[in-house]
Design a protein around this motif. Sequence first.
Motif, PDB file in Angstrom:
ATOM      1  N   TRP A  35       0.810  -1.146   0.174  1.00 28.55           N
ATOM      2  CA  TRP A  35      -0.087   0.080   0.130  1.00 28.55           C
ATOM      3  C   TRP A  35       0.794   1.228   0.093  1.00 28.55           C
ATOM      4  O   TRP A  35       1.567   1.460   0.825  1.00 28.55           O
ATOM      5  N   TYR A  36       0.570   2.192  -1.014  1.00 29.04           N
ATOM      6  CA  TYR A  36       1.305   3.540  -0.905  1.00 29.04           C
ATOM      7  C   TYR A  36       0.085   4.416  -0.724  1.00 29.04           C
ATOM      8  O   TYR A  36      -0.834   4.283  -1.030  1.00 29.04           O
ATOM      9  N   ARG A  37       0.825   5.801  -0.400  1.00 26.92           N
ATOM     10  CA  ARG A  37       0.020   6.998  -0.498  1.00 26.92           C
ATOM     11  C   ARG A  37       0.799   7.943  -1.490  1.00 26.92           C
ATOM     12  O   ARG A  37       1.982   8.214  -1.213  1.00 26.92           O
ATOM     13  N   GLN A  38       0.044   8.756  -2.342  1.00 22.16           N
ATOM     14  CA  GLN A  38       0.578   9.868  -2.968  1.00 22.16           C
ATOM     15  C   GLN A  38      -0.178  10.800  -2.522  1.00 22.16           C
ATOM     16  O   GLN A  38      -1.144  11.021  -3.386  1.00 22.16           O
ATOM     17  N   ALA A  39       0.742  11.964  -2.270  1.00 20.90           N
ATOM     18  CA  ALA A  39      -0.055  13.400  -1.720  1.00 20.90           C
ATOM     19  C   ALA A  39       0.079  13.976  -3.026  1.00 20.90           C
ATOM     20  O   ALA A  39       1.170  13.702  -4.000  1.00 20.90           O
ATOM     21  N   ALA A  40      -0.550  15.235  -3.334  1.00 14.77           N
ATOM     22  CA  ALA A  40      -0.579  15.905  -4.525  1.00 14.77           C
ATOM     23  C   ALA A  40       0.839  16.581  -4.676  1.00 14.77           C
ATOM     24  O   ALA A  40       1.635  17.277  -3.678  1.00 14.77           O
ATOM     25  N   GLY A  41       1.633  16.357  -5.671  1.00 16.35           N
ATOM     26  CA  GLY A  41       2.949  17.024  -6.107  1.00 16.35           C
ATOM     27  C   GLY A  41       4.115  16.274  -5.362  1.00 16.35           C
ATOM     28  O   GLY A  41       4.945  16.876  -5.337  1.00 16.35           O
ATOM     29  N   SER A  86      -5.963  12.504   3.621  1.00 16.09           N
ATOM     30  CA  SER A  86      -6.435  12.503   2.191  1.00 16.09           C
ATOM     31  C   SER A  86      -5.281  12.643   1.416  1.00 16.09           C
ATOM     32  O   SER A  86      -4.083  12.641   1.572  1.00 16.09           O
ATOM     33  N   GLY A  87      -5.548  11.792  -0.118  1.00 15.84           N
ATOM     34  CA  GLY A  87      -4.420  11.560  -0.660  1.00 15.84           C
ATOM     35  C   GLY A  87      -4.850  10.461  -1.815  1.00 15.84           C
ATOM     36  O   GLY A  87      -6.055  10.149  -1.956  1.00 15.84           O
ATOM     37  N   PHE A  88      -3.987   9.992  -2.555  1.00 14.26           N
ATOM     38  CA  PHE A  88      -4.093   8.797  -3.652  1.00 14.26           C
ATOM     39  C   PHE A  88      -3.585   7.731  -3.196  1.00 14.26           C
ATOM     40  O   PHE A  88      -2.411   7.578  -3.010  1.00 14.26           O
ATOM     41  N   TYR A  89      -4.422   6.636  -2.821  1.00 17.62           N
ATOM     42  CA  TYR A  89      -3.911   5.519  -2.224  1.00 17.62           C
ATOM     43  C   TYR A  89      -3.868   4.480  -3.589  1.00 17.62           C
ATOM     44  O   TYR A  89      -4.740   3.878  -4.240  1.00 17.62           O
ATOM     45  N   LEU A  90      -2.549   3.853  -3.552  1.00 14.64           N
ATOM     46  CA  LEU A  90      -2.404   2.985  -4.376  1.00 14.64           C
ATOM     47  C   LEU A  90      -1.601   1.571  -3.907  1.00 14.64           C
ATOM     48  O   LEU A  90      -1.090   1.315  -3.016  1.00 14.64           O
ATOM     49  N   CYS A  91      -2.465   0.470  -4.524  1.00 18.05           N
ATOM     50  CA  CYS A  91      -2.007  -0.971  -4.040  1.00 18.05           C
ATOM     51  C   CYS A  91      -0.941  -1.221  -5.185  1.00 18.05           C
ATOM     52  O   CYS A  91      -1.324  -0.957  -6.283  1.00 18.05           O
TER      53      CYS A  91
END
Lengths: 115, 117
Positions: A35-41, A86-91
């Motif tokens: 599991w990853y999280r990608q915050a804006a920018g 808040s953010g974009f969660y990637l598996c």
Amino acid sequence: SQTIHQWPATLVQPVGSPLSLECTVEGTSNPNLYWYRQAAGRGLQLLFYSVGIGQISSEVPQNLSASRPQDRQFILSSKKLLLSDSGFYLCAWSPPGQGGLDTQYFGPGTRLTVL
Amino acid sequence: QKEVEQDPGPLSVPEGAIVSLNCTYSNSAFQYFMWYRQYSRKGPELLMYTYSSGNKEDGRFTAQVDKSSKYISLFIRDSQPSDSATYLCAMSGGPNAGGTSYGKLTFGQGTILTVHP
């Protein structure tokens, strides 16, 4: 061929509410799961990884948790969401074994907004 | 200092230009190098994978690794508007780095590329 699914695609949740994001992989057995999280920018932040059922390692202490109830299922949870979640969660998944040299394959992601 | 440094851009080029994307790193244990392409609001997709130093070519894309300088590059020839995306470099130390039993990748911040017609 292998495919990875994530749902939901988009989620808006109030602060303090629970969270459950699901990821499943098809076409492979005993994958490594991430599991990853990608915050804006910003880049990708590894949150959790798993090398097998029930085996979870945490990279970053936080109010999130992960579970792997089945071989190809990975769940990200929280009991009480924070604004900072808040953010974009990637598996992602990688082939079993070969530790350290696996290429990782990502799912479509879940965009989470906490209000 | 971050383990992997990548200029976030944004980078804007005309269609047909040669694009050069770069990352530097500090961990000499890194042996496996990857480039991912991420379209807006999508998950990253693996574009190129190289091991150790050298070049690898795939169509319009060339990945280059210089371990002596701790520097990797991705070149895109004859760039197209469809190449507009964020490009992320990633690297891994292999099984001899840290003794981990899983593949841990370290990512750059990503470079935003726009190719305009």
